[in-house]
Design an enzyme around this catalytic site. Structure first.
Site, PDB file in Angstrom:
ATOM      1  N   CYS A   5     -16.142  54.751  20.787  1.00  0.00           N
ATOM      2  CA  CYS A   5     -15.017  53.826  20.871  1.00  0.00           C
ATOM      3  C   CYS A   5     -13.724  54.464  20.354  1.00  0.00           C
ATOM      4  O   CYS A   5     -13.178  55.350  20.996  1.00  0.00           O
ATOM      5  CB  CYS A   5     -15.347  52.517  20.166  1.00  0.00           C
ATOM      6  SG  CYS A   5     -14.224  51.166  20.629  1.00  0.00           S
TER       7      CYS A   5
ATOM      8  N   HIS B 261     -20.365  50.961  22.745  1.00  0.00           N
ATOM      9  CA  HIS B 261     -20.944  51.032  21.392  1.00  0.00           C
ATOM     10  C   HIS B 261     -22.477  51.126  21.443  1.00  0.00           C
ATOM     11  O   HIS B 261     -23.169  50.112  21.305  1.00  0.00           O
ATOM     12  CB  HIS B 261     -20.539  49.809  20.578  1.00  0.00           C
ATOM     13  CG  HIS B 261     -19.153  49.850  20.037  1.00  0.00           C
ATOM     14  ND1 HIS B 261     -18.849  50.379  18.806  1.00  0.00           N
ATOM     15  CD2 HIS B 261     -17.982  49.433  20.579  1.00  0.00           C
ATOM     16  CE1 HIS B 261     -17.548  50.276  18.598  1.00  0.00           C
ATOM     17  NE2 HIS B 261     -16.998  49.710  19.660  1.00  0.00           N
TER      18      HIS B 261
ATOM     19  N   GLU C  26     -24.456  52.139  19.182  1.00  0.00           N
ATOM     20  CA  GLU C  26     -25.058  51.768  17.892  1.00  0.00           C
ATOM     21  C   GLU C  26     -25.343  50.280  17.812  1.00  0.00           C
ATOM     22  O   GLU C  26     -26.176  49.838  17.005  1.00  0.00           O
ATOM     23  CB  GLU C  26     -24.161  52.219  16.730  1.00  0.00           C
ATOM     24  CG  GLU C  26     -23.015  51.314  16.363  1.00  0.00           C
ATOM     25  CD  GLU C  26     -21.856  51.333  17.357  1.00  0.00           C
ATOM     26  OE1 GLU C  26     -20.911  50.520  17.192  1.00  0.00           O
ATOM     27  OE2 GLU C  26     -21.876  52.160  18.298  1.00  0.00           O
TER      28      GLU C  26
END
Length: 244
Positions: A112, A209, A211
């Site tokens: 990001c 993202h 994660e």
């Protein structure tokens, strides 16, 4: 099996852009980055704004995390509108941190804001506000939009040509930086991933993202990106073993 778990430096976000009256540093989006790295077999090391050369020497790889916008003066522009929220101190520190890991030829995962910052470090530019400049909205965390992976890329090998990812950004890569190649786009053509063209420099970058698409945060709308983090940590470990 590797003898030692690799140390993964993780850049930190801030609350100095108006969230509270007491500035501090923390990992953006709670502990998602650290948890993803730890679950993949790495040891997360948080990097406050100090000790650039020490982190670059001690750690085996860098994860540039999400957060506020990159100051457009870094790529020769003025702030476009009020949607652009910047953190001058974090920018300056992470630019130096990123350059130190690049100089050491150590692996970098960029996510990001980190994806955008690394592109700027490499001489690229950004769309400051996708809605104002392109007419696209990619800032709804609940959206899962189609991602189109380039053949031969890491993401294509792991997840195929088309799959869905999350969407939580209002800025994006405009002109690509040096030594990077685009490896995935959104349906509108927005750059969503890149890799390094330098075989000696491992770079995996995503605008989305991953994660937040692992462990307890994963749901069936997307692939489980735990494998993505595991593959990165394995690459880091292998490179670390090679240079010992």
């Amino acid at each position: 099996m590797f003898d030692k778990k690799p140390l993964i430096a993780i850049s930190c976000t801030t609350n100095v852009a108006g969230l509270t009256d007491t500035p501090s540093r923390a990992v953006h989006n709670s502990m998602s980055y650290s948890n993803a790295v730890a679950a993949a077999g790495g040891i997360p090391v948080l990097c406050p704004e100090c000790c650039v050369q020490e982190y670059a020497s001690m750690c085996d790889a860098l994860l540039l995390s999400g957060g506020q916008d990159v100051d457009p003066t870094w790529y020769g522009e003025e702030v476009l509108n009020d949607s652009v929220v910047i953190d001058l101190a974090r920018d300056a520190y992470e630019m130096e941190l990123c350059r130190a890991f690049l100089a050491a030829k150590k692996p970098i995962m960029a996510i990001c804001r980190g994806f955008q910052l690394l592109n700027v470090v490499q001489g690229g530019t950004l769309y400051q506000d996708l809605l104002a400049q392109m007419g696209f909205i990619h800032s709804n965390a609940e959206i899962r939009h189609p991602f189109y992976a380039e053949e031969g890329s890491v993401l294509h090998r792991m997840y195929g040509e088309v799959f869905r990812v999350n969407s939580t950004h209002h800025q994006a890569v405009r002109n690509l930086g040096r030594n990077l190649r685009i490896t995935g786009r959104s349906i509108e053509g927005i750059v969503e991933s890149y890799e390094s063209t330098d075989p000696d420099q491992l770079i995996w970058g995503t605008q989305f993202h991953p994660e937040r698409l692992t462990g307890a945060q994963w749901d069936e709308r997307t692939p489980d990106f735990a494998d993505y983090f595991a593959a990165f940590v394995q690459q880091v470990a292998a490179r670390t073993e090679k240079v010992r």
